[in-house]
Motif scaffolding. Structure first.
Motif, PDB file in Angstrom:
ATOM      1  N   LEU A  32      -5.552 -11.209  -3.235  1.00 33.23           N
ATOM      2  CA  LEU A  32      -5.741 -10.011  -4.064  1.00 33.23           C
ATOM      3  C   LEU A  32      -4.775  -8.908  -3.659  1.00 33.23           C
ATOM      4  CD1 LEU A  32      -9.649  -9.813  -4.288  1.00 33.23           C
ATOM      5  CD2 LEU A  32      -8.063 -10.635  -6.033  1.00 33.23           C
ATOM      6  N   ALA A  33      -4.534  -8.776  -2.368  1.00 30.81           N
ATOM      7  CA  ALA A  33      -3.619  -7.737  -1.886  1.00 30.81           C
ATOM      8  C   ALA A  33      -2.183  -7.993  -2.299  1.00 30.81           C
ATOM      9  CB  ALA A  33      -3.716  -7.631  -0.365  1.00 30.81           C
ATOM     10  N   ALA A  34      -1.868  -9.231  -2.673  1.00 29.95           N
ATOM     11  CA  ALA A  34      -0.509  -9.573  -3.089  1.00 29.95           C
ATOM     12  C   ALA A  34      -0.237  -9.240  -4.548  1.00 29.95           C
ATOM     13  CB  ALA A  34      -0.262 -11.069  -2.844  1.00 29.95           C
ATOM     14  N   ALA A  35      -1.250  -8.765  -5.282  1.00 25.21           N
ATOM     15  CA  ALA A  35      -1.065  -8.422  -6.685  1.00 25.21           C
ATOM     16  C   ALA A  35      -0.184  -7.176  -6.821  1.00 25.21           C
ATOM     17  CB  ALA A  35      -2.426  -8.167  -7.331  1.00 25.21           C
ATOM     18  N   PRO A  36       0.466  -7.012  -7.969  1.00 19.35           N
ATOM     19  CA  PRO A  36       1.259  -5.789  -8.191  1.00 19.35           C
ATOM     20  C   PRO A  36       0.395  -4.545  -7.972  1.00 19.35           C
ATOM     21  CG  PRO A  36       1.699  -7.397  -9.909  1.00 19.35           C
ATOM     22  CD  PRO A  36       0.566  -7.950  -9.101  1.00 19.35           C
ATOM     23  N   LYS A  37       0.977  -3.506  -7.416  1.00 17.87           N
ATOM     24  CA  LYS A  37       0.200  -2.327  -7.003  1.00 17.87           C
ATOM     25  C   LYS A  37      -0.575  -1.699  -8.144  1.00 17.87           C
ATOM     26  CE  LYS A  37       0.605   1.864  -4.220  1.00 17.87           C
ATOM     27  NZ  LYS A  37       1.517   2.722  -3.430  1.00 17.87           N
ATOM     28  N   SER A  38      -0.026  -1.719  -9.341  1.00 21.82           N
ATOM     29  CA  SER A  38      -0.666  -1.050 -10.469  1.00 21.82           C
ATOM     30  C   SER A  38      -1.972  -1.711 -10.888  1.00 21.82           C
ATOM     31  CB  SER A  38       0.290  -1.006 -11.664  1.00 21.82           C
ATOM     32  OG  SER A  38       0.634  -2.328 -12.071  1.00 21.82           O
ATOM     33  N   ILE A  39      -2.140  -2.992 -10.546  1.00 22.79           N
ATOM     34  CA  ILE A  39      -3.367  -3.702 -10.939  1.00 22.79           C
ATOM     35  C   ILE A  39      -4.058  -4.313  -9.718  1.00 22.79           C
ATOM     36  CG2 ILE A  39      -2.635  -4.204 -13.301  1.00 22.79           C
ATOM     37  CD1 ILE A  39      -1.806  -7.003 -12.309  1.00 22.79           C
ATOM     38  N   ARG A  40      -3.692  -3.851  -8.533  1.00 22.15           N
ATOM     39  CA  ARG A  40      -4.242  -4.427  -7.304  1.00 22.15           C
ATOM     40  C   ARG A  40      -5.681  -3.962  -7.103  1.00 22.15           C
ATOM     41  NH1 ARG A  40      -0.506  -2.881  -2.732  1.00 22.15           N
ATOM     42  NH2 ARG A  40       0.852  -4.258  -3.949  1.00 22.15           N
ATOM     43  N   PRO A  41      -6.635  -4.875  -6.998  1.00 22.38           N
ATOM     44  CA  PRO A  41      -8.030  -4.455  -6.797  1.00 22.38           C
ATOM     45  C   PRO A  41      -8.227  -3.863  -5.406  1.00 22.38           C
ATOM     46  CG  PRO A  41      -7.874  -6.752  -7.560  1.00 22.38           C
ATOM     47  CD  PRO A  41      -6.504  -6.332  -7.134  1.00 22.38           C
ATOM     48  N   ALA A  72      -2.297 -10.667   8.943  1.00 25.77           N
ATOM     49  CA  ALA A  72      -1.529 -10.353   7.737  1.00 25.77           C
ATOM     50  C   ALA A  72      -2.219  -9.290   6.887  1.00 25.77           C
ATOM     51  CB  ALA A  72      -1.306 -11.622   6.924  1.00 25.77           C
ATOM     52  N   ILE A  73      -3.543  -9.296   6.844  1.00 27.86           N
ATOM     53  CA  ILE A  73      -4.244  -8.338   5.973  1.00 27.86           C
ATOM     54  C   ILE A  73      -4.645  -7.059   6.706  1.00 27.86           C
ATOM     55  CG2 ILE A  73      -5.146 -10.213   4.544  1.00 27.86           C
ATOM     56  CD1 ILE A  73      -7.876  -9.762   5.858  1.00 27.86           C
ATOM     57  N   SER A  74      -4.447  -7.022   8.013  1.00 29.71           N
ATOM     58  CA  SER A  74      -4.946  -5.891   8.807  1.00 29.71           C
ATOM     59  C   SER A  74      -4.286  -4.562   8.445  1.00 29.71           C
ATOM     60  CB  SER A  74      -4.764  -6.166  10.307  1.00 29.71           C
ATOM     61  OG  SER A  74      -3.394  -6.288  10.634  1.00 29.71           O
ATOM     62  N   THR A  75      -3.083  -4.616   7.904  1.00 30.67           N
ATOM     63  CA  THR A  75      -2.364  -3.381   7.569  1.00 30.67           C
ATOM     64  C   THR A  75      -2.351  -3.089   6.076  1.00 30.67           C
ATOM     65  OG1 THR A  75      -0.275  -4.603   7.523  1.00 30.67           O
ATOM     66  CG2 THR A  75      -0.891  -3.557   9.609  1.00 30.67           C
ATOM     67  N   SER A  76      -3.066  -3.898   5.298  1.00 31.03           N
ATOM     68  CA  SER A  76      -3.052  -3.707   3.848  1.00 31.03           C
ATOM     69  C   SER A  76      -3.801  -2.433   3.472  1.00 31.03           C
ATOM     70  CB  SER A  76      -3.694  -4.910   3.153  1.00 31.03           C
ATOM     71  OG  SER A  76      -3.830  -4.663   1.772  1.00 31.03           O
ATOM     72  N   GLU A  77      -3.198  -1.606   2.644  1.00 29.56           N
ATOM     73  CA  GLU A  77      -3.822  -0.369   2.202  1.00 29.56           C
ATOM     74  C   GLU A  77      -4.933  -0.618   1.185  1.00 29.56           C
ATOM     75  OE1 GLU A  77      -0.757   2.119   0.715  1.00 29.56           O
ATOM     76  OE2 GLU A  77       0.149   2.505   2.685  1.00 29.56           O
ATOM     77  N   SER A  78      -4.945  -1.789   0.572  1.00 30.14           N
ATOM     78  CA  SER A  78      -5.938  -2.049  -0.473  1.00 30.14           C
ATOM     79  C   SER A  78      -7.169  -2.772   0.059  1.00 30.14           C
ATOM     80  CB  SER A  78      -5.309  -2.889  -1.599  1.00 30.14           C
ATOM     81  OG  SER A  78      -4.914  -4.158  -1.109  1.00 30.14           O
ATOM     82  N   ILE A  79      -7.203  -3.071   1.368  1.00 30.79           N
ATOM     83  CA  ILE A  79      -8.335  -3.800   1.944  1.00 30.79           C
ATOM     84  C   ILE A  79      -9.010  -2.947   3.015  1.00 30.79           C
ATOM     85  CG2 ILE A  79      -9.078  -5.881   3.166  1.00 30.79           C
ATOM     86  CD1 ILE A  79      -6.595  -7.294   2.123  1.00 30.79           C
TER      87      ILE A  79
END
Length: 453
Positions: free
Chosen positions: A27-36, A132-139
């Protein structure tokens, strides 16, 4: 509107195992404009340190198929796993201890000419995805938290009733509340999400345990082959972990498994070598002469050596010699499949949806397939402005994955039943079938591609 300890997210994932974390990564890999926006809840320690020592391996590993490898590579996970902890194999040899049939597969029959699959330690894969997901802004990751309850929508608690009025809420033991348009259960066999959704899980316990260990093998052997021998009491497999080491998975009746893991360490390699080489009657004899506390009642070394004088196996189906085994453990084997994978604003993935016998190594790959499909469907829905928790969106996931997963669960169970027992007419019939498949390149390609994704 939210309070200090209440969060709202598009997706709340309960369960931070491999499947849950890789779903979050997708999910975090989705384009920013539609990233859940995602909230990931894990009861254990998602960031537990991993100590990677040379030639020291975990006894819990997975066989990652080419399609799963490509999925992980696309998320920038696969290439982040240290090369020294990824073990591709290009050959697989399967043989029947009773009827004598055998199957030999090579990577040329698969979608990936370089490897049939790769063996990876579960904790290494888990750690790599978590990093890999620890720094994601969307998680938002809530680590080491316990779910106290999941509650259905309560419109009276929402100041702005549309569209949040039908969002369920997750209540944690520390008082935190997460409200989400979609709750995804990646919380395993005893899923609280599945229970909340009122989804039944059907199946049975096999009455068998999987015995796992790390084996040191003859370092002179070229270790790029996965071996599996079907014995009347259950299949035994040797999975390559690089030069000089392999992983063991041996299916045994639960009472015998408990005896085997208590055997003196010096006896283990003799028993394993016998299981891979000797007549199946020898294995039954040896297992019947291990006490409930793991004390051998005969000399396993002598009996194993004597058994080799009575067998004359094809040299091409003799695995490397086992020198020692460490970290023996066992776990119960079960088959489960949920009657549905979705409900109102709920979806199940991985073992929360289905659990299968490990003989084909497909359990984790099926879970990764769930995560990949659900993430793609949600992102596509978001791209055209659809509510990603809407039941019609979730039905697309169920339509794509239910039949595939059920087919794999059934196929693995069927193979296990076909090779169970030692009734000679049936044994020779199945060995004849193995010979037919082995001599037909088209059939071999079909079966290996089915197993390798």
């Amino acid at each position: 509107m939210t309070t200090a300890n209440t969060f709202e997210h598009d997706v709340c994932i309960i369960g931070g195992g491999i499947v849950g974390t890789v779903f979050a990564a997708a999910l975090a890999a989705a384009p920013k404009s539609i990233r859940p926006s995602v909230c990931l809840l894990e009861a254990g320690d998602l960031f537990r340190p991993v100590d990677l020592q040379p030639n020291v391996f975990s006894n819990r590993v997975s066989s990652i198929t080419p399609s799963s490898t490509e999925f992980l590579r696309g998320l920038k996970v696969w290439d982040s796993i240290p090369a020294s902890r990824r073990f591709p194999f290009s050959h697989m040899k399967v043989f029947d201890a009773v009827g004598g049939g055998s199957l030999h597969f090579d990577s040329e029959f698969t979608t990936s000419p370089s490897a049939i699959a790769s063996i990876v330690e579960n904790h290494v894969l888990q750690h790599t995805i978590a990093s890999a997901i620890s720094t994601s802004e969307s998680i938002r990751i809530l680590n080491q938290v316990r779910v106290a309850s999941i509650n259905p929508p309560d419109p009276s608690t929402v100041k702005d009733p549309a569209p949040r009025a039908d969002w369920p809420t997750v209540h944690l033991a520390d008082g935190t509340v997460i409200r989400a348009r979609l709750i995804v259960g990646a919380d395993g066999l005893n899923s609280v999400v599945r229970s909340f959704a009122g989804i039944e899980s059907v199946g049975w316990d096999y009455g068998q345990n999987g015995v796992v260990a790390t084996m040191e093998i003859d370092p002179r052997a070229e270790n790029n082959t996965a071996w599996q021998r079907f014995l009347p009491m259950g299949p035994i497999a040797m999975l390559p972990l690089g030069n000089g080491y392999s992983s063991l998975v041996w299916t045994l009746p639960a009472n015998l498994a408990q005896r085997v893991v208590q055997l003196p360490p010096a006896d283990i390699p003799h028993l394993l070598n016998a299981a891979f080489r000797n007549p199946h009657q020898d294995i039954s004899f040896l297992l019947s002469h291990i006490s409930p506390t793991g004390a051998p009642e005969v000399s396993i070394a002598d009996e194993s050596a004597w058994g080799t004088t009575r067998s004359n196996p094809d040299p091409s189906i003799i695995p490397p010699t086992v020198l020692s085994a460490a970290s023996l453990a066992s776990f119960p084997l079960r088959l489960r499949n949920s009657t549905r994978y979705i409900s109102h604003r709920v979806a199940l993935i991985g073992d929360a949806a289905h659990t299968m016998h490990p003989l084909a190594g497909q359990g984790l790959n099926a879970g990764l397939g769930d995560a990949q499909a659900l993430a793609r469907i949600l992102v596509d829905a978001a791209a055209v402005g659809r509510d990603i928790g809407d039941i019609h969106v979730l039905e697309e996931y169920a339509d794509e994955r239910y039949g595939k997963a059920l087919g794999m669960v059934g196929a693995v169970d069927f193979v296990g039943r076909v090779f169970r027992g030692s009734w000679e007419p049936w044994s020779y019939a199945r060995s004849w079938g193995m010979k037919v498949i082995n001599e037909a390149p088209g059939l071999k390609k079909f079966f290996i591609n089915f197993a390798s994704g």
